[in-house]
Enzyme design. Structure first.
Site: not given
Ligand code: AMP
Length: 192
Positions: A13, A88
């Site tokens: 992504k 999410r």
């Molecule tokens: P990512 O870089 O998108 O994999 O996000 C890393 C971490 O940030 C996730 O595992 C969540 O702990 C937090 N996070 C990112 N986006 C969201 C979201 N929309 N809702 C809740 N937690 C989020």
């Protein structure tokens, strides 16, 4: 154009969001990146988010939604955006729909990157990012946390795909292949 990029951790992504947003001329907005910047900067938001992130859990909706609302109010997001890692949960998706509707706006398309789970585990455990010129593993890419993040995705985020499909907004994109091939599939689904 207002676009959401969905897909499990490790689907690519972040990479695709940067490239596709560049081609569309809109900002790529990654909630994970905003959270990580706040954790590094030791802001109040970062302190609130850190324990959830380290455990591989979602940051609570109230915190996340307030942050996204502020980000979408910034001038560069007025003409469009590509959201990476948000929404999410269905509650986050409803907030996004309602806050766009208040401005007589709606999403143009939701793109879902599809990769099987075996490939995801393989990609995530080998993934590294650059910090101060050094290649490091993200704390939440450790094998135990990866497994938990995939579970959280299956339970809380995967239902979004059917939710958006019912609204006629979803395009499922095969995310296996070279980066450029996947980018072309995404752009084709956007009519570009
Ligand atoms: P990512 O870089 O998108 O994999 O996000 C890393 C971490 O940030 C996730 O595992 C969540 O702990 C937090 N996070 C990112 N986006 C969201 C979201 N929309 N809702 C809740 N937690 C989020």
């Amino acid at each position: 154009m207002r676009v959401v990029l969905l897909g499990p951790p490790g689907a690519g992504k972040g990479t695709q969001a940067q490239i596709v947003a560049g081609r569309l001329g809109v900002p790529a907005i990654s909630t994970g990146d905003i959270f990580r910047a706040n954790v590094s900067g030791q802001t109040d938001l970062g302190k609130q988010a850190k324990e959830y992130m380290d455990a591989g859990d979602l940051v609570p909706d109230e915190i996340t939604v307030a942050m996204v609302r502020d980000r979408l109010d910034e001038p560069d997001a007025k003409a469009g955006f590509l959201l990476d890692g948000f929404p999410r949960t269905i509650a986050q998706a409803e907030m996004l729909r309602d806050s766009l509707a208040e401005q007589q706006l709606r999403l143009d398309r939701v793109l879902e990157l599809v990769v099987d789970e075996e490939e995801l585990v393989r990609r995530l455990s080998g993934r590294r990012m650059l910090v101060d010129g050094k290649s490091v593993q993200r704390d939440d890419d450790k094998p135990e946390t990866v497994r938990h993040r995939l579970e959280v995705h299956r339970e809380q985020t995967a239902p979004l795909s059917g939710w958006y499909e019912q609204q006629g907004l979803l395009s499922r994109i095969d995310a296996i292949g070279a980066i450029e091939e996947v980018t072309e599939r995404l752009l084709a689904a956007l009519g570009r």
